[in-house]
Design a protein around this motif. Structure first.
Motif, PDB file in Angstrom:
ATOM      1  N   GLY A 238     -17.636  22.602 -10.349  1.00  0.00           N
ATOM      2  CA  GLY A 238     -17.680  21.559 -11.148  1.00  0.00           C
ATOM      3  C   GLY A 238     -16.111  21.327 -11.906  1.00  0.00           C
ATOM      4  O   GLY A 238     -15.578  20.300 -12.091  1.00  0.00           O
ATOM      5  N   ASN A 239     -15.060  21.984 -10.525  1.00  0.00           N
ATOM      6  CA  ASN A 239     -13.916  21.956 -11.731  1.00  0.00           C
ATOM      7  C   ASN A 239     -13.103  20.221 -10.232  1.00  0.00           C
ATOM      8  O   ASN A 239     -12.451  19.619 -10.722  1.00  0.00           O
ATOM      9  CB  ASN A 239     -12.495  23.022 -11.162  1.00  0.00           C
ATOM     10  CG  ASN A 239     -11.101  22.483 -10.607  1.00  0.00           C
ATOM     11  OD1 ASN A 239     -10.513  21.540 -11.383  1.00  0.00           O
ATOM     12  ND2 ASN A 239     -10.836  22.975  -9.460  1.00  0.00           N
ATOM     13  N   MET A 240     -14.031  20.051  -9.244  1.00  0.00           N
ATOM     14  CA  MET A 240     -14.075  18.851  -8.776  1.00  0.00           C
ATOM     15  C   MET A 240     -14.616  17.909  -8.862  1.00  0.00           C
ATOM     16  O   MET A 240     -13.823  17.018  -9.297  1.00  0.00           O
ATOM     17  CB  MET A 240     -14.298  19.223  -6.833  1.00  0.00           C
ATOM     18  CG  MET A 240     -13.933  20.595  -6.381  1.00  0.00           C
ATOM     19  SD  MET A 240     -12.152  20.379  -6.183  1.00  0.00           S
ATOM     20  CE  MET A 240     -11.737  21.291  -4.700  1.00  0.00           C
TER      21      MET A 240
ATOM     22  N   LEU B  21     -13.236  15.191  -2.895  1.00  0.00           N
ATOM     23  CA  LEU B  21     -14.627  15.128  -2.353  1.00  0.00           C
ATOM     24  C   LEU B  21     -14.277  16.035  -1.184  1.00  0.00           C
ATOM     25  O   LEU B  21     -14.677  17.073  -0.856  1.00  0.00           O
ATOM     26  CB  LEU B  21     -14.573  14.244  -3.015  1.00  0.00           C
ATOM     27  CG  LEU B  21     -15.657  13.246  -4.118  1.00  0.00           C
ATOM     28  CD1 LEU B  21     -15.933  11.897  -3.702  1.00  0.00           C
ATOM     29  CD2 LEU B  21     -16.919  14.291  -4.710  1.00  0.00           C
ATOM     30  N   LEU B  22     -13.205  16.223  -0.531  1.00  0.00           N
ATOM     31  CA  LEU B  22     -13.263  16.363   0.442  1.00  0.00           C
ATOM     32  C   LEU B  22     -12.369  17.762   0.572  1.00  0.00           C
ATOM     33  O   LEU B  22     -13.216  18.718   1.579  1.00  0.00           O
ATOM     34  CB  LEU B  22     -11.565  15.753   1.208  1.00  0.00           C
ATOM     35  CG  LEU B  22     -11.188  15.908   2.883  1.00  0.00           C
ATOM     36  CD1 LEU B  22     -11.991  16.163   3.825  1.00  0.00           C
ATOM     37  CD2 LEU B  22      -9.908  15.642   2.784  1.00  0.00           C
ATOM     38  N   LEU B  23     -12.027  18.399  -0.844  1.00  0.00           N
ATOM     39  CA  LEU B  23     -12.003  19.287  -0.863  1.00  0.00           C
ATOM     40  C   LEU B  23     -13.111  20.711  -1.126  1.00  0.00           C
ATOM     41  O   LEU B  23     -12.753  21.244  -0.866  1.00  0.00           O
ATOM     42  CB  LEU B  23     -11.040  20.101  -2.088  1.00  0.00           C
ATOM     43  CG  LEU B  23      -8.983  18.812  -1.568  1.00  0.00           C
ATOM     44  CD1 LEU B  23      -8.623  19.476  -2.992  1.00  0.00           C
ATOM     45  CD2 LEU B  23      -8.826  19.293  -0.379  1.00  0.00           C
TER      46      LEU B  23
ATOM     47  N   SER C 105      -3.671  16.569  -5.769  1.00  0.00           N
ATOM     48  CA  SER C 105      -4.740  17.479  -6.027  1.00  0.00           C
ATOM     49  C   SER C 105      -5.387  18.911  -5.496  1.00  0.00           C
ATOM     50  O   SER C 105      -5.763  19.696  -5.234  1.00  0.00           O
ATOM     51  CB  SER C 105      -6.314  15.958  -5.023  1.00  0.00           C
ATOM     52  OG  SER C 105      -6.426  15.496  -5.223  1.00  0.00           O
ATOM     53  N   LEU C 106      -3.949  19.136  -5.405  1.00  0.00           N
ATOM     54  CA  LEU C 106      -3.417  20.510  -5.116  1.00  0.00           C
ATOM     55  C   LEU C 106      -4.331  21.476  -6.043  1.00  0.00           C
ATOM     56  O   LEU C 106      -4.954  22.720  -5.470  1.00  0.00           O
ATOM     57  CB  LEU C 106      -2.058  21.328  -4.934  1.00  0.00           C
ATOM     58  CG  LEU C 106      -1.522  21.027  -2.813  1.00  0.00           C
ATOM     59  CD1 LEU C 106      -0.393  21.230  -3.179  1.00  0.00           C
ATOM     60  CD2 LEU C 106      -3.164  21.371  -1.655  1.00  0.00           C
ATOM     61  N   PRO C 107      -4.260  20.733  -7.523  1.00  0.00           N
ATOM     62  CA  PRO C 107      -4.966  22.403  -8.609  1.00  0.00           C
ATOM     63  C   PRO C 107      -5.913  22.659  -8.227  1.00  0.00           C
ATOM     64  O   PRO C 107      -6.430  23.642  -7.963  1.00  0.00           O
ATOM     65  CB  PRO C 107      -4.569  21.706  -9.171  1.00  0.00           C
ATOM     66  CG  PRO C 107      -2.506  20.860  -8.926  1.00  0.00           C
ATOM     67  CD  PRO C 107      -3.318  20.358  -8.233  1.00  0.00           C
ATOM     68  N   GLU C 108      -6.352  20.945  -8.106  1.00  0.00           N
ATOM     69  CA  GLU C 108      -8.107  21.116  -7.814  1.00  0.00           C
ATOM     70  C   GLU C 108      -8.622  22.093  -6.581  1.00  0.00           C
ATOM     71  O   GLU C 108      -9.282  23.332  -6.306  1.00  0.00           O
ATOM     72  CB  GLU C 108      -8.877  20.259  -7.374  1.00  0.00           C
ATOM     73  CG  GLU C 108      -8.737  19.072  -8.888  1.00  0.00           C
ATOM     74  CD  GLU C 108      -7.342  19.091  -8.956  1.00  0.00           C
ATOM     75  OE1 GLU C 108      -7.876  17.618 -10.387  1.00  0.00           O
ATOM     76  OE2 GLU C 108      -6.464  18.875  -8.972  1.00  0.00           O
ATOM     77  N   LEU C 109      -7.501  22.164  -5.107  1.00  0.00           N
ATOM     78  CA  LEU C 109      -8.025  23.008  -4.259  1.00  0.00           C
ATOM     79  C   LEU C 109      -8.058  24.723  -4.625  1.00  0.00           C
ATOM     80  O   LEU C 109      -8.890  25.505  -4.517  1.00  0.00           O
ATOM     81  CB  LEU C 109      -7.437  22.697  -3.185  1.00  0.00           C
ATOM     82  CG  LEU C 109      -7.417  23.766  -1.663  1.00  0.00           C
ATOM     83  CD1 LEU C 109      -9.090  24.045  -1.618  1.00  0.00           C
ATOM     84  CD2 LEU C 109      -6.271  23.320  -0.780  1.00  0.00           C
ATOM     85  N   THR C 110      -6.532  25.140  -4.922  1.00  0.00           N
ATOM     86  CA  THR C 110      -6.558  26.540  -5.697  1.00  0.00           C
ATOM     87  C   THR C 110      -7.310  26.585  -6.464  1.00  0.00           C
ATOM     88  O   THR C 110      -7.704  27.564  -6.114  1.00  0.00           O
ATOM     89  CB  THR C 110      -4.890  26.737  -6.216  1.00  0.00           C
ATOM     90  OG1 THR C 110      -4.817  25.486  -7.187  1.00  0.00           O
ATOM     91  CG2 THR C 110      -3.978  26.101  -4.989  1.00  0.00           C
TER      92      THR C 110
END
Length: 320
Positions: A70-72, A249-251, A49-54
């Protein structure tokens, strides 16, 4: 043309580095005492999930909240598409009937609760904020912490505790950090070029974030699920997807913390509500899959996953 090339190169780097994160994360888990659900639902899910966060945090800095959110949401939808699609390909195995589905039901239920919270927050005109962070984000964090406690209460899975010590734990951790940094840089480039593509082409930012970028950042989950199915480790496959969705969702809460104009969910397009509802419907279908009777006919086994695939392409087209 250069923007598209940069976007493609960044996507490739994100996928490669995130796959390495998955590999090193699994090696770390093999040298510790963690349950199968916790490995898939926390460690591997967090790594992939790191790619989604950055990507989402960078999108906030370029002031494109549709790409950030939208990415998440798009990644969650694409993740469920991955699980449904891979299971449909291996349908003859009826993989969901070969595992203890009860261990995944808490993840589904918490995913439904978190997604519902996000949808309601996007529909409310004026959300209560604390330190410029929407109150719904604190609810997301609380629900996620409760779900983590459920993972921690499980017993270690002996099948996962195979000591593969080809690399020392220190080396694995070092490679894990290097891969994470690569994801950080490439994910940032992915978000910036995605924003430029949306501006230059006139394509809806919601579509760019929830389909193009979300699909790119979710490819590591695809690799992880295929690898798990090939090893007949279906619990890890389902756990990594469901856990990754919870983590995404947490991110959103971390992303909102970087957004200085108020609650981030208040600034998104209505089309993202549709994406959130799609995610909710997909999870409800997946809940049915986990709770249905064992050994149904092939037609009864496959129709829920077929519906998930069809719904994804219909909503993606409508978003475009």
């Amino acid at each position: 043309m250069m923007v598209w090339i940069s976007f493609l190169i960044a996507a490739i780097l994100v996928v490669y580095a995130a796959i390495k994160l998955n590999v090193y994360g699994e090696q770390i888990s093999q040298q510790t005492t963690m349950s199968g659900a916790m490995v898939g639902g926390l460690l591997i899910a967090g790594a992939t999930s790191l790619p989604e966060l950055t990507t989402s945090v960078t999108a906030v800095y370029v002031d494109n909240v549709d790409i950030a959110v939208g990415n998440m949401l798009g990644s969650n939808v694409f993740n469920l598409l991955i699980l449904a699609g891979v299971d449909l390909y291996y349908r003859k195995r009826q993989a969901f009937n070969l595992q203890d589905s009860r261990q995944h039901i808490p993840s589904i239920l918490f995913g439904i609760a978190l997604t519902t919270t996000v949808i309601i927050a996007m529909l409310i005109d004026d959300s209560l904020t604390i330190f410029n962070i929407g109150i719904e984000m604190f609810i997301l964090v609380l629900l996620y912490i409760i779900s983590v406690k459920l993972f921690e209460s499980e017993e270690p899975d002996e099948e996962i505790l195979q000591n593969d010590k080809r690399l020392s734990l220190n080396k694995v951790i070092r490679f894990f950090v290097i891969s994470a940094f690569t994801v950080l840089v490439a994910g940032s480039v992915l978000s910036i070029t995605g924003d430029i593509i949306a501006e230059q082409t006139g394509i809806n930012s919601s579509f760019v974030g929830s389909v193009l970028i979300a699909a790119s950042t979710s490819l590591p989950e695809l690799v992880a699920v295929i690898a798990a199915y090939r090893l007949a480790n279906y619990a890890i496959a389902a756990g990594s997807i469901l856990g990754s969705n919870l983590f995404n969702l947490l991110l959103l809460a971390f992303t909102d913390a970087f957004y200085q104009k108020g609650a981030i969910l208040q600034g998104v397009s209505f089309s993202l509500v549709t994406m959130g509802v799609l995610s909710l419907v997909m999870m409800l279908i997946m809940l049915y899959v986990l709770m249905r009777e064992n050994k149904p006919s092939m037609i009864r086994y496959t129709w829920p996953t077929i519906i998930i695939v069809i719904l994804y392409f219909i909503v993606s087209y409508l978003t475009f």
